[in-house]
Motif scaffolding. Structure first.
Motif, PDB file in Angstrom:
ATOM      1  N   LEU A  77       0.822  -1.208   0.000  1.00 22.43           N
ATOM      2  CA  LEU A  77       0.000   0.000   0.000  1.00 22.43           C
ATOM      3  C   LEU A  77       0.857   1.260   0.000  1.00 22.43           C
ATOM      4  N   LEU A  78       1.915   1.259   0.768  1.00 20.27           N
ATOM      5  CA  LEU A  78       2.785   2.422   0.841  1.00 20.27           C
ATOM      6  C   LEU A  78       3.497   2.674  -0.494  1.00 20.27           C
ATOM      7  N   ILE A  79       4.011   1.626  -1.121  1.00 14.82           N
ATOM      8  CA  ILE A  79       4.684   1.787  -2.414  1.00 14.82           C
ATOM      9  C   ILE A  79       3.692   2.252  -3.476  1.00 14.82           C
ATOM     10  N   MET A  80       2.487   1.684  -3.476  1.00 12.77           N
ATOM     11  CA  MET A  80       1.461   2.115  -4.421  1.00 12.77           C
ATOM     12  C   MET A  80       1.133   3.592  -4.233  1.00 12.77           C
ATOM     13  N   THR A  81       1.069   4.034  -2.994  1.00 15.23           N
ATOM     14  CA  THR A  81       0.763   5.432  -2.718  1.00 15.23           C
ATOM     15  C   THR A  81       1.876   6.342  -3.224  1.00 15.23           C
ATOM     16  N   PHE A  82       3.130   5.969  -2.998  1.00  9.83           N
ATOM     17  CA  PHE A  82       4.242   6.775  -3.492  1.00  9.83           C
ATOM     18  C   PHE A  82       4.250   6.829  -5.019  1.00  9.83           C
ATOM     19  N   LEU A  83       3.962   5.715  -5.673  1.00 10.57           N
ATOM     20  CA  LEU A  83       3.911   5.716  -7.134  1.00 10.57           C
ATOM     21  C   LEU A  83       2.765   6.602  -7.642  1.00 10.57           C
ATOM     22  N   PHE A  84       1.630   6.534  -6.968  1.00 13.25           N
ATOM     23  CA  PHE A  84       0.476   7.344  -7.360  1.00 13.25           C
ATOM     24  C   PHE A  84       0.759   8.833  -7.160  1.00 13.25           C
ATOM     25  N   THR A  85       1.365   9.180  -6.033  1.00 15.43           N
ATOM     26  CA  THR A  85       1.620  10.589  -5.751  1.00 15.43           C
ATOM     27  C   THR A  85       2.776  11.137  -6.588  1.00 15.43           C
ATOM     28  N   ALA A  86       3.591  10.274  -7.169  1.00 13.63           N
ATOM     29  CA  ALA A  86       4.651  10.749  -8.067  1.00 13.63           C
ATOM     30  C   ALA A  86       4.043  11.519  -9.235  1.00 13.63           C
ATOM     31  N   GLN A  87       2.857  11.108  -9.674  1.00 18.94           N
ATOM     32  CA  GLN A  87       2.169  11.845 -10.738  1.00 18.94           C
ATOM     33  C   GLN A  87       1.748  13.229 -10.254  1.00 18.94           C
TER      34      GLN A  87
END
Length: 138
Positions: A77-87
């Protein structure tokens, strides 16, 4: 039902934060089309597509690890959130550098930071483990 309430409250918190930031910092609303990419310029469009493709590949790989390997759901969940917020952060950079409204970048950065903070709080207080098992595997 609890999952929908949780998601609704997260969306409401982010919307309220952006609403108050617009009022306090006097940031005018920018008209954007719904379900459109709203790229600032061609470079932004190209970089965002590269980021999206890389993010989708990472999501598939992380989902595989989550389902078939002994991978932490919280880390997933944390990695997915960081990838999403990179946008969000990429958008903020281009809003700051090449947009007619550079103050919009403040909203994009705040949204990304708020989302990361909310996910960290959800992980810290094990909120997702209290949801039904169909939503979140423990």
């Amino acid at each position: 039902m609890e999952f929908l309430i949780l998601m609704g409250s997260i969306v409401a918190i982010i919307w309220l934060m952006k609403f108050f930031l617009r009022k306090v910092l006097h940031i005018p609303r920018v008209k954007r089309k719904a379900f459109s990419y709203n790229h600032i310029n061609k470079t932004h469009r190209n970089l965002e597509w590269v980021l999206r493709i890389a993010t989708m590949i990472a999501y598939v790989y992380l989902f595989f690890l989550l389902m078939y390997e002994d991978f932490s759901a919280n880390l997933f969940l944390l990695i997915m959130t960081f990838l999403f917020t990179a946008q969000n952060f990429l958008r903020a950079y281009f809003e700051w550098k090449a947009s007619e409204q550079p103050k919009e970048s403040i909203l994009s950065i705040a949204e990304g930071v708020m989302l990361i903070g909310i996910v960290l709080l959800l992980i810290q207080f094990d909120v997702l483990y209290k949801l039904p098992p169909i939503i979140y595997r423990s």
